[in-house]
Design a protein around this motif. Sequence first.
Motif, PDB file in Angstrom:
ATOM      1  N   SER A  91       1.000  -1.039  -0.046  1.00 28.06           N
ATOM      2  CA  SER A  91       0.037  -0.204  -0.211  1.00 28.06           C
ATOM      3  C   SER A  91       1.014   1.186  -0.175  1.00 28.06           C
ATOM      4  CB  SER A  91      -0.968  -0.139   1.312  1.00 28.06           C
ATOM      5  OG  SER A  91      -0.369   0.413   2.371  1.00 28.06           O
ATOM      6  N   PRO A  92       0.106   2.091  -0.214  1.00 29.82           N
ATOM      7  CA  PRO A  92       1.168   3.753  -0.164  1.00 29.82           C
ATOM      8  C   PRO A  92       1.783   3.978   1.216  1.00 29.82           C
ATOM      9  CG  PRO A  92      -1.029   4.186  -0.356  1.00 29.82           C
ATOM     10  CD  PRO A  92      -1.175   2.815  -0.589  1.00 29.82           C
ATOM     11  N   ASP A  93       0.936   3.186   2.270  1.00 32.92           N
ATOM     12  CA  ASP A  93       1.575   3.473   3.557  1.00 32.92           C
ATOM     13  C   ASP A  93       2.162   2.306   4.259  1.00 32.92           C
ATOM     14  OD1 ASP A  93       0.067   5.964   3.660  1.00 32.92           O
ATOM     15  OD2 ASP A  93      -1.687   4.941   4.039  1.00 32.92           O
ATOM     16  N   PRO A 130     -15.636 -10.081 -14.347  1.00 33.47           N
ATOM     17  CA  PRO A 130     -14.440 -10.580 -15.154  1.00 33.47           C
ATOM     18  C   PRO A 130     -13.251 -10.790 -14.422  1.00 33.47           C
ATOM     19  CG  PRO A 130     -14.801  -8.200 -15.924  1.00 33.47           C
ATOM     20  CD  PRO A 130     -15.854  -8.563 -14.888  1.00 33.47           C
ATOM     21  N   MET A 131     -12.172 -11.283 -14.716  1.00 35.93           N
ATOM     22  CA  MET A 131     -10.780 -11.415 -13.995  1.00 35.93           C
ATOM     23  C   MET A 131     -10.574  -9.865 -13.708  1.00 35.93           C
ATOM     24  SD  MET A 131      -7.539 -13.431 -14.082  1.00 35.93           S
ATOM     25  CE  MET A 131      -8.518 -15.104 -14.162  1.00 35.93           C
ATOM     26  N   ARG A 132     -10.247  -9.350 -12.585  1.00 34.22           N
ATOM     27  CA  ARG A 132      -9.867  -8.033 -12.342  1.00 34.22           C
ATOM     28  C   ARG A 132      -8.196  -8.176 -11.732  1.00 34.22           C
ATOM     29  NH1 ARG A 132     -15.144  -5.497  -9.083  1.00 34.22           N
ATOM     30  NH2 ARG A 132     -16.424  -5.009 -10.613  1.00 34.22           N
ATOM     31  N   LEU A 133      -7.798  -6.831 -12.130  1.00 35.41           N
ATOM     32  CA  LEU A 133      -6.367  -6.790 -11.616  1.00 35.41           C
ATOM     33  C   LEU A 133      -6.113  -5.184 -12.005  1.00 35.41           C
ATOM     34  CD1 LEU A 133      -3.463  -8.240 -10.646  1.00 35.41           C
ATOM     35  CD2 LEU A 133      -2.726  -7.642 -12.902  1.00 35.41           C
ATOM     36  N   ASP A 134      -5.845  -4.500 -10.597  1.00 36.06           N
ATOM     37  CA  ASP A 134      -5.656  -3.317 -10.651  1.00 36.06           C
ATOM     38  C   ASP A 134      -4.155  -2.893 -10.567  1.00 36.06           C
ATOM     39  OD1 ASP A 134      -5.409  -4.064  -7.997  1.00 36.06           O
ATOM     40  OD2 ASP A 134      -6.316  -2.052  -7.249  1.00 36.06           O
ATOM     41  N   ILE A 135      -3.614  -1.880 -11.001  1.00 32.72           N
ATOM     42  CA  ILE A 135      -2.107  -1.457 -10.986  1.00 32.72           C
ATOM     43  C   ILE A 135      -2.243  -0.037 -10.621  1.00 32.72           C
ATOM     44  CG2 ILE A 135      -0.006  -1.247 -12.293  1.00 32.72           C
ATOM     45  CD1 ILE A 135      -0.934  -3.022 -14.669  1.00 32.72           C
ATOM     46  N   ARG A 136      -1.752  -0.017  -9.207  1.00 31.84           N
ATOM     47  CA  ARG A 136      -1.932   1.500  -8.656  1.00 31.84           C
ATOM     48  C   ARG A 136      -0.421   2.120  -8.723  1.00 31.84           C
ATOM     49  NH1 ARG A 136      -7.205   2.577  -6.921  1.00 31.84           N
ATOM     50  NH2 ARG A 136      -8.254   0.493  -6.749  1.00 31.84           N
ATOM     51  N   TRP A 137      -0.370   3.296  -8.370  1.00 34.16           N
ATOM     52  CA  TRP A 137       0.858   4.027  -8.524  1.00 34.16           C
ATOM     53  C   TRP A 137       1.789   3.696  -7.766  1.00 34.16           C
ATOM     54  CZ3 TRP A 137       3.334   6.584  -4.497  1.00 34.16           C
ATOM     55  CH2 TRP A 137       2.398   6.755  -3.329  1.00 34.16           C
ATOM     56  N   TRP A 138       1.645   3.063  -6.628  1.00 37.19           N
ATOM     57  CA  TRP A 138       2.843   2.433  -5.621  1.00 37.19           C
ATOM     58  C   TRP A 138       3.232   1.003  -6.146  1.00 37.19           C
ATOM     59  CZ3 TRP A 138      -2.183   3.084  -3.799  1.00 37.19           C
ATOM     60  CH2 TRP A 138      -3.167   1.930  -3.463  1.00 37.19           C
ATOM     61  N   HIS A 139       2.688   0.467  -6.958  1.00 41.38           N
ATOM     62  CA  HIS A 139       3.137  -0.836  -7.381  1.00 41.38           C
ATOM     63  C   HIS A 139       4.550  -0.673  -8.312  1.00 41.38           C
ATOM     64  CE1 HIS A 139      -1.088  -2.603  -7.088  1.00 41.38           C
ATOM     65  NE2 HIS A 139      -0.192  -2.971  -6.258  1.00 41.38           N
ATOM     66  N   PRO A 168       8.162   0.490  -8.831  1.00 42.63           N
ATOM     67  CA  PRO A 168       9.295   0.644  -7.826  1.00 42.63           C
ATOM     68  C   PRO A 168       9.816   2.030  -7.953  1.00 42.63           C
ATOM     69  CG  PRO A 168       9.956  -0.799  -9.849  1.00 42.63           C
ATOM     70  CD  PRO A 168       8.524  -0.544  -9.963  1.00 42.63           C
ATOM     71  N   LEU A 169       9.683   2.834  -8.993  1.00 42.86           N
ATOM     72  CA  LEU A 169      10.390   4.129  -9.076  1.00 42.86           C
ATOM     73  C   LEU A 169       9.591   5.321  -8.556  1.00 42.86           C
ATOM     74  CD1 LEU A 169      12.246   3.998 -12.380  1.00 42.86           C
ATOM     75  CD2 LEU A 169      12.966   3.577 -10.088  1.00 42.86           C
ATOM     76  N   HIS A 170       8.059   4.967  -8.282  1.00 42.88           N
ATOM     77  CA  HIS A 170       7.294   5.869  -7.748  1.00 42.88           C
ATOM     78  C   HIS A 170       7.193   5.843  -6.156  1.00 42.88           C
ATOM     79  CE1 HIS A 170       4.716   5.533 -11.804  1.00 42.88           C
ATOM     80  NE2 HIS A 170       6.067   5.958 -11.920  1.00 42.88           N
ATOM     81  N   ASP A 171       7.819   6.660  -5.689  1.00 40.83           N
ATOM     82  CA  ASP A 171       8.158   6.675  -4.167  1.00 40.83           C
ATOM     83  C   ASP A 171       7.463   8.089  -3.739  1.00 40.83           C
ATOM     84  OD1 ASP A 171       9.822   9.025  -5.071  1.00 40.83           O
ATOM     85  OD2 ASP A 171      11.491   7.736  -4.292  1.00 40.83           O
ATOM     86  N   ASP A 172       7.562   8.246  -2.460  1.00 41.28           N
ATOM     87  CA  ASP A 172       6.605   9.263  -1.830  1.00 41.28           C
ATOM     88  C   ASP A 172       7.051  10.818  -2.486  1.00 41.28           C
ATOM     89  OD1 ASP A 172       5.676   7.635  -0.378  1.00 41.28           O
ATOM     90  OD2 ASP A 172       6.761   8.072   1.525  1.00 41.28           O
ATOM     91  N   ALA A 173       8.248  10.734  -2.806  1.00 43.14           N
ATOM     92  CA  ALA A 173       8.766  12.091  -3.372  1.00 43.14           C
ATOM     93  C   ALA A 173       7.962  12.322  -4.924  1.00 43.14           C
ATOM     94  CB  ALA A 173      10.365  12.303  -3.494  1.00 43.14           C
ATOM     95  N   TRP A 174       8.077  11.158  -5.636  1.00 48.02           N
ATOM     96  CA  TRP A 174       7.441  11.341  -7.141  1.00 48.02           C
ATOM     97  C   TRP A 174       6.017  11.632  -6.686  1.00 48.02           C
ATOM     98  CZ3 TRP A 174       3.216   8.649  -8.549  1.00 48.02           C
ATOM     99  CH2 TRP A 174       3.018   8.781  -9.957  1.00 48.02           C
ATOM    100  N   PHE A 175       5.232  10.886  -5.754  1.00 43.91           N
ATOM    101  CA  PHE A 175       3.940  11.298  -5.594  1.00 43.91           C
ATOM    102  C   PHE A 175       3.735  12.889  -5.349  1.00 43.91           C
ATOM    103  CE2 PHE A 175       0.253  11.701  -2.824  1.00 43.91           C
ATOM    104  CZ  PHE A 175      -0.856  11.021  -3.408  1.00 43.91           C
ATOM    105  N   GLU A 176       4.644  13.360  -4.453  1.00 45.73           N
ATOM    106  CA  GLU A 176       4.209  14.743  -4.194  1.00 45.73           C
ATOM    107  C   GLU A 176       4.507  15.712  -5.271  1.00 45.73           C
ATOM    108  OE1 GLU A 176       2.885  15.896  -1.628  1.00 45.73           O
ATOM    109  OE2 GLU A 176       2.825  13.975  -0.517  1.00 45.73           O
TER     110      GLU A 176
END
Length: 577
Positions: free
Chosen positions: A14-16, A276-285, A287-295
């Motif tokens: 998760s993001p946390d 249907p079969m579901r699979l979500d891809i969130r931003w935190w999945h 590896p280069l999208h860290d907290d600094a990228w998010f902000e």
Amino acid sequence: MPLEFQTVPPAPASPDDPERDAKRAAFLRWKNEQVIPYRASMLAACAGNPVLQEIERIKCKRSTAYFLTVYGHLFEPRKRKRKSGLGGEFVLFERQVQLLEAMKACLERDDEGPKSDLVVPKSRDVGASWCMCGEALKEWLFDDDVKVGLMSYKEELVDSKSPDALFWKIDYMLERLPDWMKPPKKSIRRIHLSLTNGLNGNVISGQSTTKRSSRATRSSWLGMDEADWFDEFPEIWAASVAAADTRIAVSSVGGNNGPTFYRLALSDELSPAEQPMRLDIRWWHHPLHDDAWFENEKTRYPNTAKFKTEVLMDPFGDESRFVYPQARHKSMAVDVAYNRLWPQYTAIDPGFSDDCGIVFLQEDPVNGWVDVLDAYVNARKPADYYGSILAGTPESGRDWEYDTDALRLMPWLQVRHAHGVTFYGDMYGFNKEGATADSFYSRLTKYNIYVRRDRLKDGTLAQRRLEARTFPGRHQAVWEVMPRLRFANTPGALFVLEALRQHQYADHGDRPVASEQRKPLHDWTSHVVSAVEYYAVNRSMERRIHDTYLARPVKPSRLKQVKRLDNYERWHARRTG
């Protein structure tokens, strides 16, 4: 499979996730210290070694993840992204591997149920489109009897010279494969929207996106990129059922073309068996999208609504797309129940070839609440069918059968109808059919159902009710009544609530809209929402009429009386003279 490839370092949960930084660092170490050296050593070892080349082809055929991680390439034009490690070698992170595994699971299913399709809602910039193109390329190279269909919301995003196009991505990866893995050039036939492998006959084809897309073609599987942005996605999804064994819809959320993708990908409206079969891809999945990228991304987006939809995958982040965004704050009320002592209303949006939506409401005369008690929707039924349901009197020997919802509602509607109900509806219901000279509403009169109309006795249109025929008037009326709406815990009432939440404006795409009135999208939400609108606008007009003081006619002045008398005398003198 090499030992170092058997387990991909896990992404943050998760993001946390308290270990999120450690997990991202572990992936980068794995990529730089194990995968990149392995890629270089394998390319060197396979050069001039036919036996090892054949072994590698077998590995790639068995695993798309191995094929892309060892031999795939990813185009990245952004310099800062390249410096941080993105682009070049296509080293898959955990969620991308799970995406490919989910695609394989759908493709290998024997049955044709909903789980043979895959729907992937995703955040921006997570490489899902590249994974789908990589799966198509792997099958084109190594499998037998394969025809893959690819679609996007614009044809130029399927095949063009733009790096955003799906075929451009496939061409990019194909060109960078070692020669011993590719078919000979004379066996590769590349034309617009088509790539053919002459060695095995496999084909990757592209299609333009219209509601007739995929009707005249058959595919092993059909990939839809940015499906939520298709102008005709509901029609395409329905038409493609028989066109492919598996349909894979990948998209960022927030498309302005209806809620079909949301219902398939994120909503709980469908039962688990229907999903249907579901699979979500969130931003935190990533590896280069860290907290600094998010902000940083949050500050770079022009407004919060875009950030919510593009990055946070909130389909309701941009409330300007929705006709009634305040419905998102409504929920089912457990204490709402039918009260025969309160005024009862039924609102109808009639239809035959299209859906007919009927909503049952009541008003609390003390507290002012407007309760949505239930609803009923059907299509291709005659007016008599709906009349028998509304009156609660089932008829036998007719050319119809009642569905489960109708049978559930009729005992209650019989009691309700006996105590008196006011009916409102769309003026379309008064249109007469040429063959019978009957209208939808005239057929209801035999069931003692009389729908309020907006014409006077002499047939002229009442000016005060013109607003009922225009969307702005109905829209304003619902906005006014929305704070007082409550929803009972019934299937129909919850359907109306979800329809109000999902009702969206039509997307004009690239067309100019400065002088055009925004109009709602016509989809599954339209009919019950229209019924609610007709209730709201008619009640609004009735209240204004009741609250208006009707002054006595002004008494003509003495001067006018004399003038009229003088005119009469002159006219009479001319006649007799």
